[in-house]
Design a protein around this motif. Structure first.
Motif, PDB file in Angstrom:
ATOM      1  N   SER A  13       0.848  -1.197   0.000  1.00 36.04           N
ATOM      2  CA  SER A  13       0.000   0.000   0.000  1.00 36.04           C
ATOM      3  C   SER A  13       0.882   1.244   0.000  1.00 36.04           C
ATOM      4  O   SER A  13       2.067   1.185   0.341  1.00 36.04           O
ATOM      5  CB  SER A  13      -0.898   0.002   1.237  1.00 36.04           C
ATOM      6  N   ALA A  18       0.710   3.601   2.078  1.00 41.33           N
ATOM      7  CA  ALA A  18       1.116   3.822   3.471  1.00 41.33           C
ATOM      8  C   ALA A  18       2.346   2.987   3.829  1.00 41.33           C
ATOM      9  O   ALA A  18       3.270   3.480   4.499  1.00 41.33           O
ATOM     10  CB  ALA A  18      -0.035   3.512   4.415  1.00 41.33           C
ATOM     11  N   GLU A  19       2.387   1.721   3.373  1.00 47.42           N
ATOM     12  CA  GLU A  19       3.548   0.862   3.645  1.00 47.42           C
ATOM     13  C   GLU A  19       4.795   1.390   2.944  1.00 47.42           C
ATOM     14  O   GLU A  19       5.880   1.409   3.531  1.00 47.42           O
ATOM     15  CB  GLU A  19       3.268  -0.570   3.187  1.00 47.42           C
ATOM     16  N   ASP A  70       6.000   4.574   4.697  1.00 48.34           N
ATOM     17  CA  ASP A  70       6.669   4.251   5.957  1.00 48.34           C
ATOM     18  C   ASP A  70       8.098   3.759   5.713  1.00 48.34           C
ATOM     19  O   ASP A  70       9.025   4.159   6.410  1.00 48.34           O
ATOM     20  CB  ASP A  70       5.856   3.192   6.707  1.00 48.34           C
ATOM     21  N   SER A 122       5.329  10.738   4.547  1.00 51.72           N
ATOM     22  CA  SER A 122       3.925  10.507   4.873  1.00 51.72           C
ATOM     23  C   SER A 122       3.235  10.051   3.593  1.00 51.72           C
ATOM     24  O   SER A 122       3.798  10.143   2.491  1.00 51.72           O
ATOM     25  CB  SER A 122       3.276  11.772   5.442  1.00 51.72           C
ATOM     26  N   SER A 123       2.013   9.554   3.697  1.00 52.94           N
ATOM     27  CA  SER A 123       1.321   8.951   2.560  1.00 52.94           C
ATOM     28  C   SER A 123       1.096   9.903   1.389  1.00 52.94           C
ATOM     29  O   SER A 123       1.304   9.532   0.233  1.00 52.94           O
ATOM     30  CB  SER A 123      -0.021   8.362   3.003  1.00 52.94           C
ATOM     31  N   SER A 124       0.668  11.134   1.668  1.00 54.94           N
ATOM     32  CA  SER A 124       0.350  12.059   0.567  1.00 54.94           C
ATOM     33  C   SER A 124       1.557  12.380  -0.314  1.00 54.94           C
ATOM     34  O   SER A 124       1.473  12.271  -1.549  1.00 54.94           O
ATOM     35  CB  SER A 124      -0.270  13.346   1.096  1.00 54.94           C
ATOM     36  N   TRP A 129       2.385   9.277  -2.345  1.00 54.45           N
ATOM     37  CA  TRP A 129       1.409   9.069  -3.406  1.00 54.45           C
ATOM     38  C   TRP A 129       1.679  10.012  -4.576  1.00 54.45           C
ATOM     39  O   TRP A 129       1.632   9.598  -5.741  1.00 54.45           O
ATOM     40  CB  TRP A 129      -0.009   9.269  -2.866  1.00 54.45           C
TER      41      TRP A 129
END
Length: 173
Positions: free
Chosen positions: A31, A33-34, A37, A42-44, A47
Motif C-alpha cells: 500500500s 502507506a507501507e 513508511d 507521509s502517505s500524501s 502518493w
C-alpha cells in the motif's frame, strides 16, 4: 507496455524515488502507506511521487507474478528466429503475429545473424513442436528457427538494477 527511454527522465529521480521504485518493482501489492513508511515519507507526498513517476513513464504497469511450474507450464524454449526477408513490413508483420501468440512471453529484435530472440513457455515438447510447426514455421515470414530448450533457470527477476541509475539531489516532497 511502453518503455521509458533513458537520458533526461533518469535525471528527474532522487534517492527516495529510487527506493519507492525498488519497493514497487519487488512487491506491487504494497500500500502507499507501507511504501511511505519504508522510505520515510507521509502517505500524501509518497502518493504524489508515485503518480508523478507513473505520468513520467517510469511505472508502466503492475502485475502479479505467477509460478509457471505450479500450472504445468514448465517447458521453456529460447528460440532464435531469422526472417526470410527482414524488411520493415515483414518485421512489423512478425511482431504483430507474436503479439497474438500467448506462448511467447518475450520477443526481442537483436543484432547479428538472426532477427529475433523469443522466449516461449508451454506444457511440454509436443506442445512446443505444435507451436513451432503451426505458428513459427507456418508463417511464410520465417526462414529459420534455432531452438534452445531451457534446462534450469538459475536466476529470474523482473527487478531493474536501479543502483545503476544516476540520481540528482532534489527535494520535491
Amino acid at each position: 507496455m511502453n518503455e521509458c527511454g533513458g537520458g533526461k527522465l533518469s535525471q528527474e529521480l532522487d534517492s527516495v524515488d529510487a527506493r519507492i521504485l525498488d519497493l514497487i518493482q519487488r512487491d506491487a501489492s504494497l500500500s502507499v502507506a507501507e511504501i511511505a513508511d519504508r522510505v520515510g515519507l507521509s502517505s500524501s507526498p509518497c502518493w504524489r511521487r508515485i503518480k508523478r513517476m507513473e505520468e513520467a513513464g517510469f511505472i508502466v504497469g503492475r502485475v502479479t507474478l505467477i509460478n509457471n511450474h505450479a500450472l504445468g507450464l514448465d517447458f521453456q524454449v529460447i528460440a532464435s528466429v531469422k526472417l526470410s526477408l527482414p524488411s520493415r513490413e515483414n518485421l512489423e508483420a512478425f511482431e504483430s503475429m507474436v503479439q497474438a501468440w500467448p506462448e511467447v512471453i518475450e520477443c526481442m529484435t537483436v543484432t547479428g545473424a538472426v532477427d529475433y530472440m523469443i522466449h516461449i513457455v508451454t506444457t511440454d515438447m509436443h506442445a512446443y513442436d505444435n507451436f513451432l510447426r503451426d505458428k513459427l514455421l507456418g508463417s511464410k515470414l520465417v526462414s529459420d528457427v534455432q531452438s534452445r530448450i531451457v534446462i534450469r533457470v538459475s536466476k529470474k527477476t523482473t527487478a531493474l538494477p536501479l543502483g545503476l541509475v544516476r540520481q540528482t539531489t532534489k527535494s520535491s516532497d
